[in-house]
Design a protein around this motif. Sequence first.
Motif, mmCIF file in Angstrom:
data_model
loop_
_atom_site.group_PDB
_atom_site.id
_atom_site.type_symbol
_atom_site.label_atom_id
_atom_site.label_comp_id
_atom_site.label_asym_id
_atom_site.label_seq_id
_atom_site.Cartn_x
_atom_site.Cartn_y
_atom_site.Cartn_z
ATOM 1 N N THR A 444 52.235 -19.364 46.934
ATOM 2 C CA THR A 444 50.824 -19.660 47.208
ATOM 3 C C THR A 444 50.643 -20.626 48.370
ATOM 4 O OG1 THR A 444 50.892 -21.433 45.551
ATOM 5 C CG2 THR A 444 50.151 -19.264 44.806
ATOM 6 N N ARG A 447 47.564 -20.896 51.517
ATOM 7 C CA ARG A 447 46.538 -19.911 51.214
ATOM 8 C C ARG A 447 45.400 -20.621 50.499
ATOM 9 N NH1 ARG A 447 50.050 -15.139 48.485
ATOM 10 N NH2 ARG A 447 48.475 -13.743 49.330
ATOM 11 N N GLU A 451 41.435 -16.960 48.874
ATOM 12 C CA GLU A 451 42.390 -15.932 49.304
ATOM 13 C C GLU A 451 43.341 -15.548 48.171
ATOM 14 O OE1 GLU A 451 42.975 -16.664 54.079
ATOM 15 O OE2 GLU A 451 44.092 -17.908 52.676
ATOM 16 N N ILE A 452 43.787 -16.539 47.414
ATOM 17 C CA ILE A 452 44.666 -16.265 46.275
ATOM 18 C C ILE A 452 43.947 -15.380 45.260
ATOM 19 C CG2 ILE A 452 45.877 -17.309 44.312
ATOM 20 C CD1 ILE A 452 46.362 -19.759 46.147
ATOM 21 N N ASP A 454 41.433 -13.307 45.917
ATOM 22 C CA ASP A 454 41.296 -11.970 46.514
ATOM 23 C C ASP A 454 42.579 -11.168 46.335
ATOM 24 O OD1 ASP A 454 38.707 -12.435 47.300
ATOM 25 O OD2 ASP A 454 39.229 -12.990 49.369
ATOM 26 N N ASP A 455 43.710 -11.825 46.569
ATOM 27 C CA ASP A 455 44.993 -11.144 46.434
ATOM 28 C C ASP A 455 45.296 -10.803 44.978
ATOM 29 O OD1 ASP A 455 45.476 -11.154 49.138
ATOM 30 O OD2 ASP A 455 46.659 -12.996 49.102
ATOM 31 N N ALA A 458 43.586 -7.733 44.204
ATOM 32 C CA ALA A 458 44.285 -6.605 44.811
ATOM 33 C C ALA A 458 45.690 -6.427 44.236
ATOM 34 C CB ALA A 458 44.373 -6.800 46.322
ATOM 35 N N THR A 460 48.329 -8.303 44.601
ATOM 36 C CA THR A 460 49.397 -8.518 45.573
ATOM 37 C C THR A 460 49.951 -9.920 45.527
ATOM 38 O OG1 THR A 460 47.830 -9.158 47.309
ATOM 39 C CG2 THR A 460 48.449 -6.835 47.174
ATOM 40 N N ALA A 461 49.213 -10.875 44.922
ATOM 41 C CA ALA A 461 49.670 -12.267 44.980
ATOM 42 C C ALA A 461 50.412 -12.698 43.736
ATOM 43 C CB ALA A 461 48.489 -13.211 45.208
ATOM 44 N N ASP A 467 54.386 -10.222 46.755
ATOM 45 C CA ASP A 467 54.929 -10.123 48.108
ATOM 46 C C ASP A 467 55.766 -11.343 48.429
ATOM 47 O OD1 ASP A 467 53.359 -9.864 51.423
ATOM 48 O OD2 ASP A 467 55.444 -9.719 50.780
ATOM 49 N N SER A 470 54.904 -13.766 51.487
ATOM 50 C CA SER A 470 53.663 -14.521 51.567
ATOM 51 C C SER A 470 53.804 -15.928 52.113
ATOM 52 C CB SER A 470 53.000 -14.584 50.175
ATOM 53 O OG SER A 470 53.856 -15.168 49.241
ATOM 54 N N GLN A 473 52.269 -16.298 55.455
ATOM 55 C CA GLN A 473 50.844 -16.123 55.661
ATOM 56 C C GLN A 473 50.186 -17.481 55.830
ATOM 57 O OE1 GLN A 473 49.018 -13.577 52.773
ATOM 58 N NE2 GLN A 473 50.883 -12.395 52.453
#
Length: 475
Positions: A444, A447, A451-452, A454-455, A458, A460-461, A467, A470, A473
């Motif tokens: 994390t 971020r 954003e965390i 949102d991921d 999705a 993805t986080a 991922d 990350s 990012q």
Amino acid sequence: MNTVGTLLNAEREHSSYVYAIAAIAALNGLLFGFDIGVISGALLYINETFALTPFLEGVVTSSMLIGAMIGAAIGGTLSDRFGRRRVTFAGAVVFFVGSFGMALSPTLAWLVFWRVVEGVAVGAASIVGPLLIAETAPPDIRGALGFLQQLMITIGILLAYTTNYLFAPDLFGIIGWRWMLLFGAAPAAVLAIGTYFLPETPRWLVEKGRIDEARDVLSRLRATDEIDEEIARIREVSETEAEGGLADLLEPWVRPALVVGVGLAIIQQFAGINTILYYAPTILTNIGFGNVASLVGTLGIGVVNVVLTAVAILLVDRVGRRPLLLVGTAGMAVMLGVLGLGFFLPGLSGIVGYVTLGSMFLYVGFFAISLGPVFWLMISEIYPLHIRGTAEGVASVTNWGANFVVGLTFLPMVDLIGEGYSFWILGAFCVLAFYFIYTRVPETMNRSLEEIEDDLRANTAVGADADRASPQQTD
């Protein structure tokens, strides 16, 4: 910018108000740490007053954890409803009263009762402190500021160990352990006074529709050109979600975060840290050290805990959360193996005893750069805004429940199978913890909380397929 550079250029990069809030909020950790540490030394002398069996020692130690589970269970919900600031003040008052109650306890039953009461404050503090910091800190230093909570926990433990050493002798006809427990009222008073200077967090204010107040707080925390953008982003997330409860934690998109938070909560305790923090003097006396020498050795453990936590602050926003967790759990597993082996060798009061003490130091050091601070930081980061307090409460209740199990059963387990096998069991759990972290825990770093989220939506986080790239990012 790495954490060292960020901290060295604090005045240029961020408002000093950001650091003032984090410092006051982290005092929650001081109360938390003091209560963990003070009982370790007090037990040596409470035992002389009340003639405790190993089971009753476990009861005195773990009774605080019953209260902590209650405080954690209600603290998140109360902080979502009434705000982070009010819950902080209430916790400080309860801790203050509980310190006097324990010190004046005429019987073992009253001591256990007041330990439970004080535990309520500790449980609430374990939630609200990280929330206050996470919801006011800029993303690029959120990790470092979040670690202030754990740093203050370690300072609280060291303060408790120092208090134990200083008040071991009876003073003015009052038994030393009563002075030890009474001294906890001092940091509680400091936190209660400090709460006057705390604002409510902008994210909570936006959640409650108090936009002007949120903008006023942000104007003291951020550069002018960042305020409207941040409020708009918080509102966007807030307005798409109704205020949630426990049922929302089971939604498919939230469930991976729940698994990570609860998993880390269990791991942090079953990795065995509180077998050292609670029982270090008892372990050292079993090795062959006297009472006072054991308290001095415990002071050394407290210093290692503080210093390595400070090192972790300089690393968390530079190398990330996952690497610290992986290195820490691997090191803890090895040190528990060495610690357990020491109890199978003769002459524990000689050189083997000091090797055993050294392995305790290194074990605490590995914990201090990993599971100690990263757990509390991550559970303040990974959950959605509308259930963040409640979700953090669930993780914290789980943590305190696991702590209770370890605190209540460790000494009886040692009495049954011996210290060596007991520490090897904890070491095996650290190996399992390494696997869980490697396969389930996300990165994390760098971020924003939005954003965390949102991921997470999705997928993805957070989760098994997080991922691994990350950490690269950025905002």
